[in-house]
Write an enzyme that holds these catalytic residues in place. Structure first.
Site, PDB file in Angstrom:
ATOM      1  N   ILE A 106       0.847  -1.201   0.000  1.00 47.83           N
ATOM      2  CA  ILE A 106       0.000   0.000   0.000  1.00 47.83           C
ATOM      3  C   ILE A 106       0.882   1.252   0.000  1.00 47.83           C
ATOM      4  CG2 ILE A 106      -1.676   1.332   1.349  1.00 47.83           C
ATOM      5  CD1 ILE A 106      -2.780  -1.454   2.275  1.00 47.83           C
ATOM      6  N   HIS A 107       1.934   1.219   0.802  1.00 47.07           N
ATOM      7  CA  HIS A 107       2.886   2.327   0.856  1.00 47.07           C
ATOM      8  C   HIS A 107       3.536   2.548  -0.520  1.00 47.07           C
ATOM      9  CE1 HIS A 107       5.757   5.066   2.671  1.00 47.07           C
ATOM     10  NE2 HIS A 107       6.761   4.334   2.233  1.00 47.07           N
ATOM     11  N   ALA A 108       3.869   1.457  -1.193  1.00 48.43           N
ATOM     12  CA  ALA A 108       4.463   1.545  -2.531  1.00 48.43           C
ATOM     13  C   ALA A 108       3.500   2.211  -3.513  1.00 48.43           C
ATOM     14  CB  ALA A 108       4.850   0.152  -3.023  1.00 48.43           C
TER      15      ALA A 108
END
Length: 109
Positions: free
Chosen positions: A77-79
């Site tokens: 999700i961060h990516a």
């Protein structure tokens, strides 16, 4: 796909997207100094980095479409956030470059 491989893929997206975002910022800095050729070069490199991480994302989407389930984790999700920021940075860099080009013409430089 196992968790370790998915983490590796997520970090590849983060690296390419981060580099794209940095190069977009560099392009805006160069445009501010009226170095439009250098700005375009930096933006072209930013686009290459963006395309690399976009391809990784496309591969994940294709695998999902082919019913290969992927574990969703916070790193992935961060990516995706980094990828979104890279897109926004490139769009902003293009707009700033256009603005500085107009300003340079108004100033006769």
């Amino acid at each position: 796909m196992d968790s370790e491989k998915l983490y590796e893929i997520a970090f590849q997206i983060i690296v390419h997207a981060g580099e794209s975002r940095s190069l977009s910022s560099e392009a805006m800095d160069k445009a501010e100094k009226y170095d439009f050729e250098g700005a375009k070069e930096s933006l072209d490199k930013a686009n290459e980095e963006f395309l690399a991480c976009h391809q990784i994302q496309t591969d994940l989407l294709t695998a999902e479409a082919n019913r290969e389930k992927n574990e969703i984790n916070i790193i992935l999700i961060h990516a995706q956030d980094h990828l979104t920021m890279a897109i926004t940075a490139m769009e902003n860099a293009k707009r700033f470059m256009n603005l500085y080009e107009k300003l340079s013409k108004m100033e006769g430089k």
